[in-house]
Design an enzyme around this catalytic site. Structure first.
Site, PDB file in Angstrom:
ATOM      1  N   THR A 171      24.738 -22.552  17.568  1.00 32.51           N
ATOM      2  CA  THR A 171      24.378 -23.952  17.342  1.00 32.51           C
ATOM      3  C   THR A 171      23.880 -24.541  18.656  1.00 32.51           C
ATOM      4  O   THR A 171      24.419 -24.227  19.723  1.00 32.51           O
ATOM      5  CB  THR A 171      25.555 -24.812  16.823  1.00 32.51           C
ATOM      6  OG1 THR A 171      25.178 -26.193  16.893  1.00 32.51           O
ATOM      7  CG2 THR A 171      26.835 -24.631  17.621  1.00 32.51           C
TER       8      THR A 171
ATOM      9  N   ASP B  53      24.415 -27.461  19.263  1.00 32.60           N
ATOM     10  CA  ASP B  53      25.367 -28.546  19.545  1.00 32.60           C
ATOM     11  C   ASP B  53      26.491 -28.118  20.492  1.00 32.60           C
ATOM     12  O   ASP B  53      27.162 -28.973  21.061  1.00 32.60           O
ATOM     13  CB  ASP B  53      26.000 -29.059  18.243  1.00 32.60           C
ATOM     14  CG  ASP B  53      24.970 -29.551  17.249  1.00 32.60           C
ATOM     15  OD1 ASP B  53      23.851 -29.891  17.672  1.00 32.60           O
ATOM     16  OD2 ASP B  53      25.287 -29.585  16.045  1.00 32.60           O
TER      17      ASP B  53
END
Ligand code: F6P
Length: 372
Positions: free
Chosen positions: A138, A140
């Site tokens: 990810t 993130d």
């Protein structure tokens, strides 16, 4: 009987997925396995089962490319809410279909490359007794148990480049520039890009902030003769008195879409200070494109370790990066949300440089706190 490993990429894409796939294929071949790649994430596992045979010939040249050659989706029958705490229990008929595919293809193991929601699905397969391992991906960087996910530094690189560009035009026009970056409920991208790109104000979900403090920081810069300011705001930062700024949620998506906070920040700063302000939403630019060298190396190590877990039959595990080593942890323990720690060295260094987090915390000298 042939030995076969399956691999799939699920959820939102990120740079480095192809590097993992290539690594899996090469390492699997070394261990005498053939590899099949399921298409469009978990969807390829059932009705209609769709996969391609992967080998070192048809995966050559993909190390440096963004996206995923297998396709991915964060919608549809396997779309999961975030993480293990929020998981949606999958339809038993769907799970039975997945099990049948494992049996028909005689899979020794399935490597699921995904974020928290996708790995929560892998955990359900594991609970069903299916031989799965997880690889965290990810932009993130919000997964517990791994110091970094691949894709993160590629996104940070893109956001930093954007800040470099905004810097010159902001300085020329003596403007405030607001850059909105992704990251969902974690401020990692905003924090790292803010530090790397010379941001003056960084607004992240982990630190409550006020417009008063943001404007004070801009005014303080003006007093020092710095007539422009760069603000980096994470899409998940909480707008004072409002909270998270969200977009419409489509029927097929289980997660609410974040985004739009940058415009609020820009408008309010301009209204309060009468200073020309422009806002840029970086959006999916930060998820596309080629992986950085670090992400290529990390992704390659993750792929190799995932194959090793299958060879050693250590199922239900997720590959982790515990610098300098690549290790693993039980998926169920590894996919909790990891957010920026307020006492982390990065936050403290930023504060020491005079970067404002919009919380009114004083510029240096301030008290250093031992990281926990
Ligand atoms: O989780 C990765 C991410 O890029 C988030 O940073 C962002 O909020 C979301 O995915 C965007 O999702 P979509 O591609 O569905 O718009």
């Amino acid at each position: 009987m042939s030995k076969r490993i399956g691999v799939l990429t699920a959820g939102g894409d990120c740079p480095g997925l192809n590097a993992v796939i290539r690594s899996v294929v090469k390492c699997a071949e070394t261990h005498g396995y053939e590899v099949v790649g399921f298409l469009r994430g978990y969807e390829g596992l059932v009705d209609p089962v769709s996969y391609v045979s992967l080998n070192s010939n048809n995966t050559t040249g993909i190390l440096s490319t963004g996206g995923t050659i297998l396709g991915s989706t964060n919608k549809g029958r396997f779309a999961a809410a975030t993480g293990i705490n929020d998981r949606l229990d999958l339809d038993p008929v769907l799970l039975a279909g997945v099990k049948a595919t494992f049996e028909q293809l005689n899979l020794s193991g399935l490597i699921c490359i995904g974020g928290d929601g996708s790995l929560a699905v892998a955990q359900q397969f594991h609970e069903l007794g299916l031989p799965v391992v997880g690889v965290p991906k990810t932009i993130d960087n919000d997964l517990s148990s791994t110091a970094f996910t691949f894709g993160f530094f590629s996104a940070v690189f893109c956001a930093t480049d954007a800040l470099d560009r905004l810097h010159t035009t902001a300085a020329s026009h003596e403007r405030v520039m607001v850059l909105e970056v992704m990251g969902r409920h974690a401020g990692w991208i905003a924090l790292y890009a803010g530090i790397a790109g010379g941001g003056d104000v960084i607004l992240i979900p982990e630190i409550p902030w006020t417009f008063d403090a943001v404007c004070d920081a801009i005014i303080a810069r003006e007093h020092k003769g710095k007539k422009f300011t760069l603000i980096v705001v994470a899409e998940g930062a909480l707008l004072p008195d409002v909270g998270m700024v969200t977009q419409d949620k489509s029927e097929s998506q289980k997660q609410v879409r974040l985004g739009g906070i940058g415009a609020y920040v820009g408008r309010e700063v301009e209204r309060r200070l009468g200073k020309e302000t422009r806002t840029v939403v970086l959006g999916h630019l930060q998820r596309g494109g080629n992986p950085t060298t670090f992400d290529r190396v990390l992704a390659t190590q993750f792929g190799a370790h995932a194959v090793r877990l299958i060879v050693e039959q250590k199922f239900g595990q997720m590959v982790t990066y515990n610098p300098p080593n690549v290790e693993s942890a039980a998926i169920i323990d590894a996919i909790h949300l990891s957010t920026v720690k307020l006492q982390s060295s990065a936050v403290q260094a930023a504060r020491a440089l005079g970067i404002s987090f919009g919380d009114g915390s004083k510029e240096p000298p301030f008290k250093y706190v031992e990281p926990v």
